[in-house]
Design a protein around this motif. Structure first.
Motif, mmCIF file in Angstrom:
data_model
loop_
_atom_site.group_PDB
_atom_site.id
_atom_site.type_symbol
_atom_site.label_atom_id
_atom_site.label_comp_id
_atom_site.label_asym_id
_atom_site.label_seq_id
_atom_site.Cartn_x
_atom_site.Cartn_y
_atom_site.Cartn_z
ATOM 1 N N ILE A 120 105.644 96.433 9.167
ATOM 2 C CA ILE A 120 104.415 95.832 9.004
ATOM 3 C C ILE A 120 103.815 95.569 10.222
ATOM 4 C CG2 ILE A 120 103.401 93.812 7.919
ATOM 5 C CD1 ILE A 120 104.537 95.812 5.727
ATOM 6 N N ARG A 121 102.407 96.039 10.386
ATOM 7 C CA ARG A 121 101.586 95.669 11.444
ATOM 8 C C ARG A 121 100.224 94.957 11.171
ATOM 9 N NH1 ARG A 121 102.894 94.834 16.611
ATOM 10 N NH2 ARG A 121 101.772 96.163 18.001
ATOM 11 N N GLU A 122 100.095 93.772 11.606
ATOM 12 C CA GLU A 122 98.824 93.083 10.976
ATOM 13 C C GLU A 122 97.717 93.284 11.914
ATOM 14 O OE1 GLU A 122 98.798 90.959 8.375
ATOM 15 O OE2 GLU A 122 101.029 90.871 8.018
ATOM 16 N N TYR A 123 96.396 93.441 11.318
ATOM 17 C CA TYR A 123 95.371 93.719 12.197
ATOM 18 C C TYR A 123 94.230 92.817 11.368
ATOM 19 C CZ TYR A 123 97.674 98.155 13.907
ATOM 20 O OH TYR A 123 98.551 98.907 14.682
ATOM 21 N N THR A 124 93.125 92.694 12.141
ATOM 22 C CA THR A 124 91.890 91.708 11.761
ATOM 23 C C THR A 124 91.694 92.327 10.591
ATOM 24 O OG1 THR A 124 91.360 91.194 13.936
ATOM 25 C CG2 THR A 124 89.889 90.572 12.441
ATOM 26 N N GLY A 125 91.767 91.544 9.160
ATOM 27 C CA GLY A 125 91.324 91.905 7.952
ATOM 28 C C GLY A 125 92.263 92.942 7.411
ATOM 29 N N LEU A 126 93.367 93.461 8.021
ATOM 30 C CA LEU A 126 93.871 94.739 7.261
ATOM 31 C C LEU A 126 95.386 94.579 7.867
ATOM 32 C CD1 LEU A 126 91.858 97.842 7.295
ATOM 33 C CD2 LEU A 126 92.535 96.705 5.294
ATOM 34 N N THR A 127 96.334 95.078 6.847
ATOM 35 C CA THR A 127 97.745 95.171 7.260
ATOM 36 C C THR A 127 98.527 96.537 7.001
ATOM 37 O OG1 THR A 127 98.034 92.897 6.387
ATOM 38 C CG2 THR A 127 100.195 94.354 6.615
ATOM 39 N N ALA A 128 98.895 97.121 8.028
ATOM 40 C CA ALA A 128 99.436 98.477 7.959
ATOM 41 C C ALA A 128 100.846 98.503 7.439
ATOM 42 C CB ALA A 128 99.309 99.233 9.417
ATOM 43 N N LYS B 26 94.009 94.889 0.867
ATOM 44 C CA LYS B 26 93.808 94.633 2.251
ATOM 45 C C LYS B 26 95.039 95.383 3.051
ATOM 46 C CE LYS B 26 90.963 90.575 1.976
ATOM 47 N NZ LYS B 26 90.309 89.665 2.814
ATOM 48 N N THR B 27 95.571 96.456 2.397
ATOM 49 C CA THR B 27 96.655 97.100 3.149
ATOM 50 C C THR B 27 96.453 98.458 3.264
ATOM 51 O OG1 THR B 27 98.093 97.631 1.215
ATOM 52 C CG2 THR B 27 98.517 95.512 2.251
ATOM 53 N N ILE B 28 96.871 99.116 4.503
ATOM 54 C CA ILE B 28 96.811 100.571 4.751
ATOM 55 C C ILE B 28 98.001 100.994 4.550
ATOM 56 C CG2 ILE B 28 95.978 102.339 6.207
ATOM 57 C CD1 ILE B 28 93.462 100.813 5.114
ATOM 58 N N MET C 199 97.250 108.330 4.623
ATOM 59 C CA MET C 199 97.159 106.815 4.226
ATOM 60 C C MET C 199 96.177 106.741 3.510
ATOM 61 S SD MET C 199 98.842 105.305 7.245
ATOM 62 C CE MET C 199 97.983 103.915 7.862
ATOM 63 N N PHE C 200 96.625 105.321 2.550
ATOM 64 C CA PHE C 200 95.530 105.134 1.498
ATOM 65 C C PHE C 200 95.626 103.537 1.559
ATOM 66 C CE2 PHE C 200 100.060 105.860 -0.086
ATOM 67 C CZ PHE C 200 100.287 104.542 -0.746
ATOM 68 N N GLN C 201 94.618 103.080 1.094
ATOM 69 C CA GLN C 201 94.382 101.452 1.146
ATOM 70 C C GLN C 201 94.788 100.687 -0.435
ATOM 71 O OE1 GLN C 201 90.635 100.374 2.652
ATOM 72 N NE2 GLN C 201 91.171 98.046 2.121
ATOM 73 N N LEU C 202 95.469 99.893 -0.203
ATOM 74 C CA LEU C 202 95.833 99.032 -1.524
ATOM 75 C C LEU C 202 95.251 97.566 -1.068
ATOM 76 C CD1 LEU C 202 99.294 100.024 -2.544
ATOM 77 C CD2 LEU C 202 97.180 100.630 -3.635
ATOM 78 N N GLU D 137 104.123 108.426 3.847
ATOM 79 C CA GLU D 137 105.534 108.696 4.193
ATOM 80 C C GLU D 137 106.263 107.830 3.544
ATOM 81 O OE1 GLU D 137 105.929 110.246 8.837
ATOM 82 O OE2 GLU D 137 105.237 108.040 8.707
ATOM 83 N N ILE D 138 106.034 106.271 3.206
ATOM 84 C CA ILE D 138 107.007 105.870 2.202
ATOM 85 C C ILE D 138 107.122 106.161 0.932
ATOM 86 C CG2 ILE D 138 106.522 103.774 3.763
ATOM 87 C CD1 ILE D 138 105.079 102.650 1.141
ATOM 88 N N ILE D 139 106.218 107.198 0.491
ATOM 89 C CA ILE D 139 106.349 107.744 -0.737
ATOM 90 C C ILE D 139 107.002 109.238 -0.666
ATOM 91 C CG2 ILE D 139 104.999 109.058 -2.567
ATOM 92 C CD1 ILE D 139 102.881 106.842 -2.211
ATOM 93 N N GLU D 140 106.543 109.869 0.520
ATOM 94 C CA GLU D 140 107.253 111.269 0.733
ATOM 95 C C GLU D 140 108.720 111.282 1.046
ATOM 96 O OE1 GLU D 140 102.973 113.044 2.455
ATOM 97 O OE2 GLU D 140 104.567 112.411 3.913
ATOM 98 N N HIS D 141 109.251 110.091 1.799
ATOM 99 C CA HIS D 141 110.527 110.394 2.332
ATOM 100 C C HIS D 141 111.337 109.416 1.401
ATOM 101 C CE1 HIS D 141 109.062 112.321 6.081
ATOM 102 N NE2 HIS D 141 108.167 111.835 5.823
#
Length: 189
Positions: free
Chosen positions: A129-137, A6-8, A1-4, A12-16
């Protein structure tokens, strides 16, 4: 995982690789499963507003479900989603002459009847996409029915993040996507 910002983001979206192969899967993601397409709060209002323009593109079964349950429903997880026909097919699904499932909303959009393409969750697929407090996965959703899409993406060498570029820009903006491309280029070296 990497952060951009407010997103984590999952690597896998790069690798696959991934390119929808509708000839092989027949649009199974729109007709299989036990939940409708995830909807953002603002999209629920859009669905209500555009329903009369989308209705002519929908199946009688889809229309019946929407008119009975509404343009959107609260899912078992407490989130908004599209209603289902028979517990599996999205109420907005239509079939072309080859029996391939397509989106009635997108068909109305393609024919210039509305200006909204479809729910962003559908546009982003196989990214979820999954929204969390302060971050989006931002994650890759693996599903066996998409094996043909993985094979075609592999053959064409199209990583997931490039396949869903338009949708990622729609969701997060051009600057975010440019940063994602930079990270991907570094990651793949």
């Amino acid at each position: 995982m990497f952060q951009l910002g407010k997103t984590i983001v999952s690597e896998e979206i790069i690798e696959h690789d991934f390119v929808c192969n509708l000839t092989a899967c027949k649009g199974a993601c729109c007709i299989d499963g036990d939940a409708g397409a995830p909807l953002e709060d603002k999209e629920t209002e859009i669905l209500v507003d555009i329903y009369s323009k989308v209705k002519p593109f929908l199946s009688p079964e889809g229309i019946a479900v929407i008119e009975d349950q509404g343009a959107f429903v609260k899912g078992e997880d407490g989130e908004w989603e599209t209603p289902l026909v028979g517990g599996s097919a999205c109420a907005y699904v239509i079939f072309d002459e080859r029996s391939i499932a397509k989106c009635g909303i997108e068909e109305a959009y393609n024919q210039g009847k509305i200006t909204w393409k479809k729910p962003v969750s559908c546009h982003l697929y196989p990214v979820r996409i999954r929204e969390y407090t302060g971050l989006t996965a931002v994650n890759y959703h693996k599903w066996q029915i998409c094996d043909p899409a993985c094979a075609l993406g592999n053959e064409l060498e199209v990583p997931i993040y490039k396949f869903v570029k338009e949708a990622l820009i729609r969701k997060f903006g051009e600057a975010w996507y440019a940063e994602l491309e930079e990270v991907a280029n570094e990651y793949l070296k």
